[in-house]
Design a protein around this motif. Structure first.
Motif, short mmCIF file in Angstrom:
data_model
loop_
_atom_site.label_atom_id
_atom_site.label_comp_id
_atom_site.label_asym_id
_atom_site.label_seq_id
_atom_site.Cartn_x
_atom_site.Cartn_y
_atom_site.Cartn_z
N ALA A 1 0.85 -1.19 0.00
CA ALA A 1 0.00 0.00 0.00
C ALA A 1 0.88 1.24 0.00
CB ALA A 1 -0.94 0.00 1.20
N ILE A 2 0.28 2.33 -0.42
CA ILE A 2 1.00 3.59 -0.50
C ILE A 2 0.06 4.71 -0.06
CG2 ILE A 2 0.41 3.93 -2.95
CD1 ILE A 2 3.29 5.07 -3.29
N SER A 3 0.62 5.67 0.65
CA SER A 3 -0.18 6.77 1.15
C SER A 3 -0.55 7.74 0.03
CB SER A 3 0.57 7.50 2.26
OG SER A 3 1.80 8.01 1.76
N THR A 4 -1.40 8.69 0.35
CA THR A 4 -1.91 9.60 -0.67
C THR A 4 -0.82 10.35 -1.41
OG1 THR A 4 -2.22 11.26 1.06
CG2 THR A 4 -4.14 9.92 0.48
N SER A 5 0.19 10.79 -0.70
CA SER A 5 1.28 11.55 -1.33
C SER A 5 2.37 10.67 -1.89
CB SER A 5 1.90 12.50 -0.30
OG SER A 5 2.57 11.75 0.71
N GLY A 6 2.37 9.42 -1.48
CA GLY A 6 3.44 8.51 -1.88
C GLY A 6 4.60 8.49 -0.90
N ALA A 7 4.50 9.26 0.16
CA ALA A 7 5.62 9.36 1.09
C ALA A 7 5.79 8.11 1.94
CB ALA A 7 5.42 10.56 2.01
N ASN A 8 4.70 7.37 2.13
CA ASN A 8 4.73 6.19 2.98
C ASN A 8 4.31 4.97 2.18
OD1 ASN A 8 3.55 8.63 4.90
ND2 ASN A 8 5.20 7.44 5.81
#
Length: 125
Positions: free
Chosen positions: A50-57
């Motif tokens: 999975a990836i967070s909305t911004s892609g940071a996580n």
């Protein structure tokens, strides 16, 4: 509503690579965390990444750490799953999904409101 369409699946030999793509349309893509799940024949669907909305996580199941990489391009409304060093046990239908729940729930299937139709990945030995 968010519509998700996966592509990039196929047949590959063990040790090979594939890159899955998931194109989103509908509501603003960058509002959603994105996940990849997979389901092998006779088995339950399981979390892959999975990836967070911004892609940071980013988050990975233990069985793909170091082999798979998730990324997203919010300008293109697309999330990717780069799969390297593929193994026969990676054979499954891969699904992308979208969620607007908090990050701690990213590994939970029920957190995802929208799902794609899936793309088949087959790894031969």
């Amino acid at each position: 509503q968010v519509q998700l369409v996966e592509s990039g699946g196929g047949l590959v030999q063990a040790g090979g690579s594939l890159r899955l793509s998931c194109a989103a349309s509908g509501r603003t893509f960058s509002y959603y965390g994105m996940g990849w799940f997979r389901q092998a024949p006779g088995k339950e669907r399981q979390f892959v990444s999975a990836i967070s909305t911004s892609g940071a996580n980013t988050y990975y199941a233990d069985f793909v750490k170091g082999r798979f990489t998730i990324s997203r391009d919010n300008a293109k409304n697309t999330v990717y799953l780069q799969m390297n060093s593929l193994k026969p046990e990676d054979t499954a239908v891969y699904y992308c999904a979208a969620t607007n729940t908090p990050i701690p729930l990213y590994r939970t299937q029920s957190s995802y409101a929208y799902w794609g139709q899936g793309t088949q990945v087959t790894v031969s030995s």
